[in-house]
Design a protein around this motif. Structure first.
Motif, short mmCIF file in Angstrom:
data_model
loop_
_atom_site.label_atom_id
_atom_site.label_comp_id
_atom_site.label_asym_id
_atom_site.label_seq_id
_atom_site.Cartn_x
_atom_site.Cartn_y
_atom_site.Cartn_z
N ALA A 163 0.84 -1.19 0.00
CA ALA A 163 0.00 0.00 0.00
C ALA A 163 0.87 1.24 0.00
O ALA A 163 1.86 1.31 0.74
CB ALA A 163 -0.92 0.00 1.22
N GLU A 210 -1.87 6.91 0.20
CA GLU A 210 -3.18 6.60 -0.37
C GLU A 210 -4.02 5.73 0.56
O GLU A 210 -4.48 4.64 0.19
CB GLU A 210 -3.02 5.93 -1.74
N ALA A 211 -4.24 6.21 1.77
CA ALA A 211 -5.15 5.58 2.73
C ALA A 211 -4.89 4.08 2.91
O ALA A 211 -5.76 3.26 2.60
CB ALA A 211 -6.60 5.81 2.33
N GLU A 237 -4.99 2.56 5.56
CA GLU A 237 -5.95 2.08 6.56
C GLU A 237 -7.09 1.32 5.91
O GLU A 237 -7.55 0.30 6.44
CB GLU A 237 -6.53 3.26 7.37
N GLN A 238 -7.56 1.81 4.74
CA GLN A 238 -8.70 1.16 4.10
C GLN A 238 -8.34 -0.22 3.58
O GLN A 238 -9.11 -1.17 3.72
CB GLN A 238 -9.21 2.04 2.95
N LEU A 239 -7.15 -0.36 2.98
CA LEU A 239 -6.73 -1.67 2.50
C LEU A 239 -6.64 -2.66 3.64
O LEU A 239 -7.13 -3.80 3.53
CB LEU A 239 -5.38 -1.56 1.80
N ALA A 298 -8.13 -2.54 6.52
CA ALA A 298 -9.48 -2.82 7.01
C ALA A 298 -10.21 -3.80 6.09
O ALA A 298 -10.87 -4.74 6.55
CB ALA A 298 -10.27 -1.51 7.13
N ASP A 299 -10.07 -3.62 4.78
CA ASP A 299 -10.74 -4.51 3.83
C ASP A 299 -10.22 -5.94 3.94
O ASP A 299 -10.98 -6.91 3.79
CB ASP A 299 -10.52 -3.99 2.40
N GLY A 335 -12.49 -5.32 8.69
CA GLY A 335 -12.64 -4.13 9.50
C GLY A 335 -11.94 -4.16 10.85
O GLY A 335 -11.96 -3.16 11.57
N ARG A 350 -3.39 3.46 14.32
CA ARG A 350 -4.73 3.50 13.71
C ARG A 350 -5.11 2.18 13.05
O ARG A 350 -6.30 1.87 12.94
CB ARG A 350 -4.83 4.63 12.68
N VAL A 351 -4.11 1.41 12.59
CA VAL A 351 -4.44 0.20 11.82
C VAL A 351 -4.34 -1.07 12.64
O VAL A 351 -4.62 -2.16 12.12
CB VAL A 351 -3.57 0.09 10.56
#
Length: 357
Positions: free
Chosen positions: A217, A221-222, A224-226, A228-229, A233, A254-255
């Motif tokens: 990642a 580019e965020a 955190e979202q990868l 989480a996916d 979550g 955060r992750v």
């Protein structure tokens, strides 16, 4: 002899220095065969480590041959091929007795290239040689072995073991420099479900894939979202911080999932915010540490068995007398693609820089 000498912030030179002598009966003198450059050396040159006095020979990692030992040295003798550890251990103080050699209070710890002359020279004096050098298996090449002096035990102990990586875990490694890549390689030994590498540099993310990352990642580019996916979550079970800046540490917190581990390996020069308003309820464990190198014998055996991809981290090689050029290449890693640079002795003049891609 020649050595790479720190003369103050922004000032250094490859120049004539006195040959080292036996000062204490536990000393050994090692003829240097291969050394590498550490990010910490760059911090010293910038003036970030004020304990280093002008006139100090830098370097804390080497492979070489014992040429002389003090009267109390028992485990090595002249002619032995050895790994010089980045950590020196007296073996007698409270911390050494607990295996916390990095915190040695008996004259050891991180002293080479820090408090005394280091390894980036033709010869180096190693105090407490019985516990601070390791005989090298014949199957381990010097270019590979020198990476076991610091980055592999650091990544393994402070990152993977402190982070309690277990089979089936999701492991996120923030920072895909040499330490982060070594963390990826050694985390794989514990069969995690997946390893996610986070970095800003596309070339380093490609290197992370080669070393075993299952997903990568871009830190901008965020990521955190990868993560989480990939984890429904929840977040990563273990997050290894391998950069050393506030933004990367705060990203790690955060992750990480509730009940997870954040293992900080990066060397921080600025304060980072600890968001206890979010973390107090998450049962998160945060660890820090200086490498102790208690794992070095194990890592040497694994390298001899072909279980560690050390050579994949070496992007450039130089003769020892091209130290200044090697520092320039290493300091411009974003342009040169340098990960780890290995310098050989004068007898290896055939060594040339290799393609970093």
């Amino acid at each position: 002899m020649k050595g790479f000498v720190f003369h103050g912030p922004g000032q250094s030179a490859w120049e004539e220095v006195p040959d080292p002598d036996i000062k204490d009966p536990t000393d050994a003198i090692v003829r240097v065969g291969a050394v590498t450059i550490c990010g910490t050396d760059l911090h010293i040159l910038k003036g970030d480590v004020p304990e280093v006095r002008p006139g100090t020979v830098l370097g804390h990692e080497a492979v070489g041959e014992i040429v002389e030992v003090g009267s109390d040295v028992r485990t090595v003798r002249p002619g032995d091929r050895v790994l010089v550890s980045c950590i020196t251990s007296c073996g007698r103080c409270t911390y050494c007795r607990e295996g916390m050699y990095g915190q040695c209070r008996g004259g050891g710890g991180w002293i080479l290239g820090h408090l005394i002359d280091g390894t980036q020279a033709s010869y180096v004096r190693v105090p407490y040689a019985d516990l601070s050098v390791h005989p090298l298996p014949s199957a381990v090449d010097g270019k590979d072995a020198v990476l076991l002096a610091d980055i592999f035990p650091t990544a393994y102990e402070v990152g993977v073991l402190n982070g309690h990586v277990r089979p089936g875990d999701t492991v996120a490694v923030v920072g895909a420099g040499p330490i982060g890549l070594a963390a990826i390689a050694t985390a794989r030994l514990f069969a995690p479900e997946r390893i996610v590498a986070v970095d800003l540099d596309p070339a380093r993310l490609e290197a992370a894939k080669r070393l075993g990352a299952d997903a990568v990642a871009d830190a901008a580019e965020a990521p955190e979202q990868l993560i989480a996916d990939l984890t429904d979550g929840l977040g990563a079970d273990v997050v290894i911080e391998a950069v050393g800046v506030p933004e990367s540490f705060e990203l790690c917190t955060r992750v990480v999932r509730p009940g997870g581990h954040v293992a900080n390996v990066g060397v921080h020069g600025k304060p980072a915010t600890l968001h206890l308003e979010d973390l107090w309820i998450k049962n998160v464990t945060i660890t820090t540490g200086l490498v102790d190198t208690y794992s070095t014998p194990t890592l040497l055996r694994m390298a001899a068995a072909g279980r560690l991809p050390t050579s994949q981290l070496v992007t450039h090689t130089f003769p020892l007398d091209r130290m200044e050029e090697a520092y320039d290449v290493f300091s411009r890693a974003a342009d040169t693609g340098a990960l780890k640079i290995v310098l050989g002795g004068q007898q290896h003049d055939e060594l040339v820089a290799v393609d970093a891609t």
